[in-house]
Design a protein around this motif. Structure first.
Motif, PDB file in Angstrom:
ATOM      1  N   HIS A 150       2.139  10.996   1.465  1.00 54.96           N
ATOM      2  CA  HIS A 150       2.526  12.017   2.431  1.00 54.96           C
ATOM      3  C   HIS A 150       3.156  13.180   1.687  1.00 54.96           C
ATOM      4  N   ASP A 151       2.759  14.387   2.066  1.00 52.56           N
ATOM      5  CA  ASP A 151       3.295  15.556   1.389  1.00 52.56           C
ATOM      6  C   ASP A 151       3.636  16.623   2.409  1.00 52.56           C
ATOM      7  N   GLU A 159       3.181  20.377   3.000  1.00 53.55           N
ATOM      8  CA  GLU A 159       2.360  21.471   2.484  1.00 53.55           C
ATOM      9  C   GLU A 159       2.347  22.689   3.403  1.00 53.55           C
ATOM     10  N   THR A 194       3.776  19.180  10.272  1.00 56.88           N
ATOM     11  CA  THR A 194       4.121  17.813   9.906  1.00 56.88           C
ATOM     12  C   THR A 194       3.544  17.536   8.520  1.00 56.88           C
ATOM     13  N   TYR A 195       3.757  16.368   8.008  1.00 59.81           N
ATOM     14  CA  TYR A 195       3.282  16.025   6.673  1.00 59.81           C
ATOM     15  C   TYR A 195       1.761  15.837   6.671  1.00 59.81           C
ATOM     16  N   SER A 196       1.167  15.978   5.485  1.00 64.72           N
ATOM     17  CA  SER A 196      -0.254  15.656   5.308  1.00 64.72           C
ATOM     18  C   SER A 196      -0.335  14.230   4.768  1.00 64.72           C
ATOM     19  N   GLU A 197      -1.516  13.631   4.880  1.00 69.52           N
ATOM     20  CA  GLU A 197      -1.697  12.259   4.402  1.00 69.52           C
ATOM     21  C   GLU A 197      -2.971  12.160   3.582  1.00 69.52           C
ATOM     22  N   LYS A 198      -2.829  11.539   2.418  1.00 63.70           N
ATOM     23  CA  LYS A 198      -3.961  11.328   1.523  1.00 63.70           C
ATOM     24  C   LYS A 198      -3.957   9.878   1.065  1.00 63.70           C
ATOM     25  N   GLU A 222       4.136   4.394   2.630  1.00 62.09           N
ATOM     26  CA  GLU A 222       4.130   5.627   1.854  1.00 62.09           C
ATOM     27  C   GLU A 222       4.209   5.288   0.369  1.00 62.09           C
ATOM     28  N   ALA A 260       2.446  22.665   6.815  1.00 59.81           N
ATOM     29  CA  ALA A 260       2.020  22.396   8.192  1.00 59.81           C
ATOM     30  C   ALA A 260       3.245  21.975   9.009  1.00 59.81           C
TER      31      ALA A 260
END
Length: 192
Positions: free
Chosen positions: A52-53, A55, A59-63, A16, A57
């Protein structure tokens, strides 16, 4: 403080982003020498990070994150040279826990200052260093913590848990608290 006090940070691809960058920068700023290593990689090579954020949802989002340049070679480290260990989260712990040398490294710090955040608990569980200890982690790691004999402690995402010399937290929003507690475990005092 001089850079004589060394800390080890275990990294891997898709660590992360904030959980490697912030501890590295903050602890370096305070005068610690933080050696960042990754199995199979040498000084000057990089690991890919993921952001990871939270937003809204389930669970976390991943970019995609940044490239982080390693400043030490995994195969050259001697755990006796280090005061403490830092285990960031992200997806890296998932595969790092399959490496026997990584497990040995984590076990070498079982009774020394160690800070793990988010999915870093996967490495702690695999190394069997949390039995009987209170541990925070990303909530999805709760079953692993409990199966390894630890007591999962649910705290706010901005909080951290200290049990002896082990400091854990659920995710990067806990950095201020997590790092402050880790500094206490390291024996550091900061006055302003």
């Amino acid at each position: 403080m001089s850079n004589d006090v060394k800390l080890l940070l275990l990294a891997g691809d898709y660590v992360e982003d904030y959980e490697i960058m912030v501890p590295y920068q903050a602890l370096t700023m305070l005068g610690y020498r933080v050696d960042v290593v990754c199995p199979g990689k040498k000084v000057g090579e990089t690991v890919l990070t993921a952001i990871h954020d939270f937003e809204g949802a389930q669970t976390y989002s991943e970019k995609p994150g940044h490239l982080f340049k390693l400043n030490a070679t995994f195969d050259a480290i001697d755990t006796d040279d280090y005061l403490g260990l830092i285990v960031p989260g992200g997806r890296a712990p998932e595969y790092l826990r399959l490496n026997p040398r990584v497990i040995e490294i984590v076990q070498a710090f079982a009774d020394r200052p160690m800070a793990a955040i988010c999915h870093g608990a996967q490495l702690l569980a695999a190394a069997q260093v949390i039995k009987g200890r209170r541990v925070s982690a990303y909530p999805a790691c709760k079953p692993e913590v409990e199966l390894a004999g630890g007591t999962y402690v649910e705290v706010e995402v901005t909080d951290a848990v200290t049990d002896g010399e082990l400091v854990t937290a659920p995710a990067w929003p806990a950095h201020p608290t997590w790092l402050a507690q880790f500094l206490k475990v390291l024996g550091a005092t900061i006055t302003i």
